[in-house]
Design a protein around this motif. Structure first.
Motif, PDB file in Angstrom:
ATOM      1  N   THR A  21       0.930  -0.932   0.080  1.00  0.00           N
ATOM      2  CA  THR A  21       0.206  -0.320  -0.304  1.00  0.00           C
ATOM      3  C   THR A  21       1.015   1.049   0.333  1.00  0.00           C
ATOM      4  O   THR A  21       2.387   1.476   0.858  1.00  0.00           O
ATOM      5  CB  THR A  21      -0.961   0.322   0.975  1.00  0.00           C
ATOM      6  OG1 THR A  21      -0.206   0.351   2.541  1.00  0.00           O
ATOM      7  CG2 THR A  21      -1.353  -0.978   1.463  1.00  0.00           C
ATOM      8  N   HIS A  65      -5.847  -6.475  -4.894  1.00  0.00           N
ATOM      9  CA  HIS A  65      -6.640  -5.354  -3.116  1.00  0.00           C
ATOM     10  C   HIS A  65      -7.291  -6.408  -3.179  1.00  0.00           C
ATOM     11  O   HIS A  65      -8.134  -7.038  -3.176  1.00  0.00           O
ATOM     12  CB  HIS A  65      -7.117  -4.103  -4.086  1.00  0.00           C
ATOM     13  CG  HIS A  65      -6.451  -3.058  -4.288  1.00  0.00           C
ATOM     14  ND1 HIS A  65      -5.293  -2.947  -3.792  1.00  0.00           N
ATOM     15  CD2 HIS A  65      -6.094  -1.737  -5.865  1.00  0.00           C
ATOM     16  CE1 HIS A  65      -5.277  -0.927  -4.260  1.00  0.00           C
ATOM     17  NE2 HIS A  65      -5.935  -1.143  -5.526  1.00  0.00           N
ATOM     18  N   SER A 135     -14.273   0.752   0.108  1.00  0.00           N
ATOM     19  CA  SER A 135     -12.930   1.031  -0.094  1.00  0.00           C
ATOM     20  C   SER A 135     -12.998   2.795  -0.219  1.00  0.00           C
ATOM     21  O   SER A 135     -12.156   2.911  -0.119  1.00  0.00           O
ATOM     22  CB  SER A 135     -12.999   0.590  -1.541  1.00  0.00           C
ATOM     23  OG  SER A 135     -13.038  -0.913  -1.558  1.00  0.00           O
ATOM     24  N   SER A 161      -6.310  -2.497   3.646  1.00  0.00           N
ATOM     25  CA  SER A 161      -5.262  -3.422   3.650  1.00  0.00           C
ATOM     26  C   SER A 161      -4.275  -4.063   4.284  1.00  0.00           C
ATOM     27  O   SER A 161      -4.715  -5.119   5.105  1.00  0.00           O
ATOM     28  CB  SER A 161      -4.716  -2.926   2.470  1.00  0.00           C
ATOM     29  OG  SER A 161      -4.981  -2.510   1.132  1.00  0.00           O
ATOM     30  N   TYR A 264      -9.408   3.659  -5.754  1.00  0.00           N
ATOM     31  CA  TYR A 264      -8.145   3.745  -5.189  1.00  0.00           C
ATOM     32  C   TYR A 264      -7.581   4.541  -4.840  1.00  0.00           C
ATOM     33  O   TYR A 264      -7.308   5.732  -4.574  1.00  0.00           O
ATOM     34  CB  TYR A 264      -7.426   3.615  -6.881  1.00  0.00           C
ATOM     35  CG  TYR A 264      -7.310   2.274  -7.585  1.00  0.00           C
ATOM     36  CD1 TYR A 264      -7.139   0.812  -7.584  1.00  0.00           C
ATOM     37  CD2 TYR A 264      -8.252   2.661  -8.769  1.00  0.00           C
ATOM     38  CE1 TYR A 264      -6.945   0.042  -8.717  1.00  0.00           C
ATOM     39  CE2 TYR A 264      -7.955   1.834 -10.324  1.00  0.00           C
ATOM     40  CZ  TYR A 264      -7.684   0.081  -9.639  1.00  0.00           C
ATOM     41  OH  TYR A 264      -7.945  -0.567 -10.201  1.00  0.00           O
TER      42      TYR A 264
END
Ligand code: MCA
Ligand code: AMP
Length: 357
Positions: A21, A65, A135, A161, A264
């Motif tokens: 990450t 991911h 996310s 993550s 993202y």
């Protein structure tokens, strides 16, 4: 290639994955997740989201991911469910396969894009049992519109993550729009103030977490790892939020300088360093501006050296050859100087106000 393999026995504490990450410094960090981290979360989510016989997962997420790799796939694998794998999110394809599916997971952009298509309606979602979003923040507007159009209430959840999933709106109880729900079983979530004291209801503070799903640290970065944990072993998520009287968590911001574009993560520092290396540039600031499709869009504000010229298109073309596409600014602005506070820190809030149209 052989279709045979020897099963390797693993202990719960063995490393299962190192997920990279990006960080506030722009330098990647490898989050070490064990088998216990992954399996504990998979088992909890199987129960929490009511995976059952006959479920079919419509999988359109990237497989690099946690969201697509673990959260979605593990649920289906653990349940022995069929998965319809799409190479990428494509509204046409998703609409085509929805009538054969029961569960779908996506980032908010997926739901925004589906809503733009007239073909999304109640009938097409007849076989669907559950739509999950995560996310990035799901706008209240998207949550409401999706409910009106399809009769389905999107279930929003929150994770990282480093931690896999932390909170989720309930499958059976009330799903509150604008919140990420309740702490998952076995996970402890607390919100603390600057003195690290527990905040009261509706008081905003830093979100810290503990549980069998929390990672073991960053690969070969013991100092960085130590910084991210409190003395009593809670992980500092870097997210800022508050609990309501029913224990539902809302995320109201981030203490770290992070932009989330279409799900993202983009750390401004990485892009600023590349822009600052351009010979015409004195300095730059990268900010996130509200964007209808991506939620937030990466935008750059640049100060040029005297007697030089540079235009937005050239900056974008150069960046495209150096960094991943989703990190390339959608807009570039030029200013004569960056606003700074008395400490010399760039006031990104002022830039956001100035350039948000
Ligand atoms: C593509 N582009 C983007 C993005 N994706 N720009 C900004 N943000 C993005 N997310 C670029 C393309 O390269 C292209 O650039 C232009 O934007 C338009 O492309 P488009 O065709 O619209 O993009 P797309 O291919 O349809 O992709 C958009 C997407 C995708 C479907 C929303 O980004 C996506 O699948 N995102 C999901 C990410 C995800 O799984 N996140 C989970 C990580 P140009 O026109 O210049 O070529 S977080 C996680 O795992 C934690 C644990 C959690 O909580 O889940
Ligand atoms: P990553 O580092 O890619 O795993 O992204 C984790 C970050 O995504 C979290 O720290 C949050 O900032 C953000 N995030 C995940 N789920 C949500 C959500 N439902 N709402 C708002 N932010 C979220």
């Amino acid at each position: 290639m052989s279709d045979q393999f020897v099963t390797v026995q693993s202990a719960p504490d063995d490393l299962a994955a190192i997920l990279y990450t990006s960080g506030t410094t722009g330098r990647g960090k490898g989050a070490m997740l064990t088998h216990e981290n992954l399996s504990s979360n998979a088992l909890v989510l199987k129960e929490a989201w009511g995976w059952c016989e006959g479920d079919v997962l419509l999988h359109a997420l990237p497989l690099f991911h946690v969201h697509g790799l673990f959260v979605a796939s593990h649920g289906a694998l653990l349940n022995g469910s069929k998965m319809i794998f799409l190479p990428k999110f494509d509204a046409d394809q998703v609409l085509h396969y929805l009538p054969q599916s029961t569960v779908m997971m996506g980032v908010p952009t997926y739901y925004v894009r589906l809503l733009q298509d007239e073909r999304l309606n109640q009938v097409r979602c007849n076989s669907m049992r559950l739509f999950i979003s995560g996310s990035a923040p799901l706008l209240r507007e998207t949550f409401d519109k999706f409910q009106q159009r399809t009769g389905h209430t999107i279930l929003e959840r929150y994770g990282m993550s480093e931690t896999t999933m932390l909170t989720s709106n309930p499958y059976a109880g009330e799903r509150k729009g604008g919140t990420v729900g309740l702490a998952l079983p076995g996970v402890t979530v607390r919100v603390v103030n600057a003195q690290e004291e527990i905040c009261s209801i509706d008081e905003i503070g830093d979100i810290q977490v503990q549980g069998p799903n929390i990672f073991q640290g960053y690969w070969r970065m013991p100092d960085k790892t130590a910084e991210e944990f409190t003395e009593d072993a809670y992980f500092r998520t870097g997210d800022v939020g508050k609990f309501d009287q029913d224990g539902y968590l809302s995320i109201v911001g981030r203490s770290k300088d992070l932009i989330i574009s279409g799900g993202y993560n983009v750390y401004p520092k990485e892009i600023e360093s590349v822009i600052d290396d351009m010979p015409e540039v004195v300095e730059s600031a990268v900010i996130g501006l509200a964007h209808a499709d991506f939620g937030e869009a990466v935008c750059a504000v640049i100060v040029l050296r005297a007697m030089t010229t540079l235009d937005a298109a050239t900056v974008i073309t150069r960046l495209k050859s150096q960094i991943a596409n989703f990190k390339v600014p959608k807009q570039v602005f030029f200013v004569s100087e960056l606003p700074r506070n008395t400490m010399g820190k760039v006031q990104k809030n002022l830039l956001r106000q100035q350039f948000q149209n």
